[in-house]
Design a protein around this motif. Structure first.
Motif, PDB file in Angstrom:
ATOM      1  N   ALA A 154       0.825  -1.212   0.000  1.00  0.00           N
ATOM      2  CA  ALA A 154       0.000   0.000   0.000  1.00  0.00           C
ATOM      3  C   ALA A 154       0.858   1.261   0.000  1.00  0.00           C
ATOM      4  N   LEU A 155       0.408   2.251  -0.748  1.00  0.00           N
ATOM      5  CA  LEU A 155       1.077   3.548  -0.859  1.00  0.00           C
ATOM      6  C   LEU A 155       0.121   4.647  -0.395  1.00  0.00           C
ATOM      7  N   ASP A 156       0.628   5.839  -0.169  1.00  0.00           N
ATOM      8  CA  ASP A 156      -0.232   6.940   0.258  1.00  0.00           C
ATOM      9  C   ASP A 156      -1.359   7.178  -0.745  1.00  0.00           C
ATOM     10  N   LEU A 157      -1.031   7.164  -2.016  1.00  0.00           N
ATOM     11  CA  LEU A 157      -2.045   7.420  -3.038  1.00  0.00           C
ATOM     12  C   LEU A 157      -3.036   6.266  -3.145  1.00  0.00           C
ATOM     13  N   THR A 158      -2.541   5.034  -3.082  1.00  0.00           N
ATOM     14  CA  THR A 158      -3.467   3.900  -3.167  1.00  0.00           C
ATOM     15  C   THR A 158      -4.395   3.873  -1.954  1.00  0.00           C
ATOM     16  N   ASP A 159      -3.902   4.316  -0.809  1.00  0.00           N
ATOM     17  CA  ASP A 159      -4.748   4.345   0.391  1.00  0.00           C
ATOM     18  C   ASP A 159      -5.957   5.261   0.196  1.00  0.00           C
ATOM     19  N   VAL A 160      -5.708   6.441  -0.336  1.00  0.00           N
ATOM     20  CA  VAL A 160      -6.803   7.403  -0.558  1.00  0.00           C
ATOM     21  C   VAL A 160      -7.837   6.815  -1.507  1.00  0.00           C
ATOM     22  N   LEU A 161      -7.371   6.227  -2.598  1.00  0.00           N
ATOM     23  CA  LEU A 161      -8.275   5.646  -3.585  1.00  0.00           C
ATOM     24  C   LEU A 161      -9.038   4.457  -3.012  1.00  0.00           C
ATOM     25  N   ALA A 162      -8.326   3.565  -2.346  1.00  0.00           N
ATOM     26  CA  ALA A 162      -8.948   2.346  -1.834  1.00  0.00           C
ATOM     27  C   ALA A 162     -10.023   2.661  -0.799  1.00  0.00           C
ATOM     28  N   LEU A 163      -9.732   3.574   0.118  1.00  0.00           N
ATOM     29  CA  LEU A 163     -10.686   3.877   1.175  1.00  0.00           C
ATOM     30  C   LEU A 163     -11.946   4.542   0.612  1.00  0.00           C
ATOM     31  N   GLU A 164     -11.770   5.395  -0.380  1.00  0.00           N
ATOM     32  CA  GLU A 164     -12.936   6.019  -1.011  1.00  0.00           C
ATOM     33  C   GLU A 164     -13.769   4.978  -1.761  1.00  0.00           C
ATOM     34  N   ALA A 165     -13.101   4.037  -2.413  1.00  0.00           N
ATOM     35  CA  ALA A 165     -13.823   2.968  -3.109  1.00  0.00           C
ATOM     36  C   ALA A 165     -14.600   2.103  -2.124  1.00  0.00           C
ATOM     37  N   ILE A 166     -13.993   1.793  -0.995  1.00  0.00           N
ATOM     38  CA  ILE A 166     -14.674   1.002   0.039  1.00  0.00           C
ATOM     39  C   ILE A 166     -15.970   1.691   0.462  1.00  0.00           C
ATOM     40  N   LYS A 167     -15.904   2.990   0.700  1.00  0.00           N
ATOM     41  CA  LYS A 167     -17.086   3.734   1.118  1.00  0.00           C
ATOM     42  C   LYS A 167     -18.189   3.668   0.070  1.00  0.00           C
ATOM     43  N   LYS A 168     -17.835   3.936  -1.184  1.00  0.00           N
ATOM     44  CA  LYS A 168     -18.837   4.001  -2.247  1.00  0.00           C
ATOM     45  C   LYS A 168     -19.486   2.640  -2.505  1.00  0.00           C
ATOM     46  N   ILE A 169     -18.659   1.620  -2.598  1.00  0.00           N
ATOM     47  CA  ILE A 169     -19.193   0.303  -2.933  1.00  0.00           C
ATOM     48  C   ILE A 169     -20.036  -0.237  -1.790  1.00  0.00           C
ATOM     49  N   TYR A 170     -19.539  -0.135  -0.572  1.00  0.00           N
ATOM     50  CA  TYR A 170     -20.281  -0.653   0.583  1.00  0.00           C
ATOM     51  C   TYR A 170     -21.647   0.020   0.706  1.00  0.00           C
ATOM     52  N   LYS A 171     -21.685   1.304   0.483  1.00  0.00           N
ATOM     53  CA  LYS A 171     -22.927   2.064   0.644  1.00  0.00           C
ATOM     54  C   LYS A 171     -23.966   1.712  -0.417  1.00  0.00           C
ATOM     55  N   ASN A 172     -23.533   1.265  -1.585  1.00  0.00           N
ATOM     56  CA  ASN A 172     -24.444   1.125  -2.720  1.00  0.00           C
ATOM     57  C   ASN A 172     -24.670  -0.293  -3.222  1.00  0.00           C
ATOM     58  N   ILE A 173     -23.858  -1.252  -2.809  1.00  0.00           N
ATOM     59  CA  ILE A 173     -23.913  -2.562  -3.452  1.00  0.00           C
ATOM     60  C   ILE A 173     -25.233  -3.293  -3.189  1.00  0.00           C
ATOM     61  N   ARG A 174     -25.767  -3.185  -1.985  1.00  0.00           N
ATOM     62  CA  ARG A 174     -27.014  -3.907  -1.716  1.00  0.00           C
ATOM     63  C   ARG A 174     -28.154  -3.392  -2.577  1.00  0.00           C
ATOM     64  N   SER A 175     -28.268  -2.082  -2.703  1.00  0.00           N
ATOM     65  CA  SER A 175     -29.324  -1.512  -3.536  1.00  0.00           C
ATOM     66  C   SER A 175     -29.098  -1.822  -5.013  1.00  0.00           C
ATOM     67  N   ALA A 176     -27.848  -1.774  -5.445  1.00  0.00           N
ATOM     68  CA  ALA A 176     -27.556  -2.087  -6.844  1.00  0.00           C
ATOM     69  C   ALA A 176     -27.943  -3.518  -7.180  1.00  0.00           C
ATOM     70  N   VAL A 177     -27.751  -4.431  -6.224  1.00  0.00           N
ATOM     71  CA  VAL A 177     -28.091  -5.840  -6.457  1.00  0.00           C
ATOM     72  C   VAL A 177     -29.589  -6.059  -6.449  1.00  0.00           C
ATOM     73  N   TRP A 178     -30.254  -5.547  -5.433  1.00  0.00           N
ATOM     74  CA  TRP A 178     -31.669  -5.904  -5.221  1.00  0.00           C
ATOM     75  C   TRP A 178     -32.649  -4.878  -5.759  1.00  0.00           C
ATOM     76  N   ASN A 179     -32.161  -3.726  -6.193  1.00  0.00           N
ATOM     77  CA  ASN A 179     -33.024  -2.716  -6.812  1.00  0.00           C
ATOM     78  C   ASN A 179     -32.313  -2.203  -8.056  1.00  0.00           C
ATOM     79  N   GLY A 180     -32.359  -3.008  -9.095  1.00  0.00           N
ATOM     80  CA  GLY A 180     -31.605  -2.706 -10.311  1.00  0.00           C
ATOM     81  C   GLY A 180     -31.975  -1.394 -10.967  1.00  0.00           C
TER      82      GLY A 180
END
Length: 391
Positions: free
Chosen positions: A209-235
């Motif tokens: 992990a690098l400083d830049l990858t950390d910023v990207l990865a953590l933001e991706a975690i937030k976005k995907i976690y928040k939206n994946i259930r709705s994306a799956v079950w409410n297309g």
């Protein structure tokens, strides 16, 4: 001060209906002969006709290549390389899931190199890529693999997998049009979405992990976690679909530079031997790998707990980490993916051979924050076979 390198593709185009940008690409590259690699299912959905209309308007000689299957083999990749060579294409476009894009970028790159796919594999290949080959544009129709912005291509080798990984595999242009993901069925949305989520989590917890990858990865975690259930079950939730596409892109800009580790390593034999789709093979192992490695990434898992808004007040470090691991387990279950490898016919007798295949994945295992020995790997597989966490 230690110098650090972060590789990125040349050009990324995002936004709804950005697929129209392929006309600009043809003009910019003065392309004359274009090959479009496209998943067969997309032909039935009418996307092939749409793309054909856009490109024919530019007066190019146009070929479509649809001989694409999930988890591509070396032989399938080699056929694609020959197709590009024989057509003398000057532009390759890949439209589809990860397998399609992996085949497209490999064929475009190796078309102007000697030899074939096996000559350039990470574990056994003896040749090195020397240039980027034919110009290539990659357009994902799933929010998952991130192949459009990574320098990797994954291939099945009978009972396991191997990769070609090199900066010359980067696409010249990546077009992320979330509209193309709106028709994904729940099962594909779930497996591809977890693929992207695991990319982000493993990137953030990787020894690379690098400083830049950390910023990207953590933001991706937030976005995907928040939206994946709705994306799956409410297309029809297009906002969630857009956020998933964006989250996948961000995760995919992170993990090729930090590298993933245990989940990917253990998933390769499952995909190779049992032909389990890539996203599923990782998802079914995900919580069990982190159940084992959490003591080595306590601070990182605490950051993830905050990112996904778990109630961590007045909790010890151990309680927080185990809460995150349990949440990973329930996330996989919530979106309808298997939580036990027994679902795929795997038994106790299969585990020693699976573990021996994993040990060969030295490139990824080296990035695991906790050392994974043969015995450790067998333990993780046994937990995944039981389908339950032990803590």
């Amino acid at each position: 001060m230690t110098a650090k390198k972060h590789l990125l593709p040349t050009e990324i185009i995002t936004g709804e209906d950005s697929i129209f940008y392929i006309q600009t690409v043809v003009e910019d590259y003065s392309s004359k002969t274009v090959i479009v690699f496209i998943d067969p299912i997309l032909e039935k959905l009418g996307l092939k006709d749409r793309v054909e209309k856009l490109l024919i308007e530019k007066n190019v000689t146009l070929y479509f290549y649809t001989d694409i299957k999930p988890e591509p083999t070396l032989e399938e990749s080699d056929r694609a390389i020959d197709f590009v060579r024989e057509a003398k294409a000057d532009l390759v476009i890949g439209i589809g899931g990860g397998s399609c894009m992996d085949i497209a970028k490999t064929a475009a790159t190796l078309a102007t190199h000697p030899g074939y796919t096996g000559d350039y594999l990470n574990l056994t290949g003896e040749k090195k890529l020397e240039h980027s080959g034919v110009k290539k544009v990659l357009i994902p129709t799933t929010a998952g693999t991130g192949s459009e912005v990574t320098p990797n291509a994954v291939f099945g080798l009978g009972n396991t997998k191997d990769v070609i990984t090199d900066k010359y595999l980067f696409a010249d242009v990546a077009i992320i049009d979330p509209v193309l993901t709106y028709t994904m069925p729940p099962s594909v949305t779930a497996s591809s979405g977890m693929d992207a989520f695991i990319h982000a989590v493993e990137s953030y917890t990787s020894k690379g992990a690098l400083d830049l990858t950390d910023v990207l990865a953590l933001e991706a975690i937030k976005k995907i976690y928040k939206n994946i259930r709705s994306a799956v079950w409410n297309g029809d939730d297009t906002k969630a679909r857009r956020e998933m596409a964006w989250g996948c892109l961000i995760a995919s800009l992170s993990y090729p530079n930090s590298l993933c580790h245990g989940v990917h390593s253990l998933s390769y034999p499952l995909g190779g031997e049992y032909k389990i789709p890539h996203g599923e093979s990782k998802s079914v192992l995900f919580p069990y790998v982190f159940e084992f490695i959490w003591p080595s990434v306590v601070d990182r898992l605490k950051d993830i707990a905050v990112a996904i808004e778990l109630p961590i007040e007045n909790k010890s470090d151990r309680e927080i980490c185990l809460m995150v691991v349990e949440d990973f387990y329930h996330l996989v279950k919530d979106i309808g993916l298997p939580i036990s490898i027994s679902k795929y016919g795997i038994t106790e007798d299969d585990i020693p051979k699976l573990a021996r295949d994993v040990i060969k994945q030295t490139r990824l295992l080296a990035k695991s924050p906790r050392t994974l020995t043969l015995e450790n790997i067998e333990t993780i597989y046994r937990n995944a076979l039981a389908g339950k966490l032990n803590n």
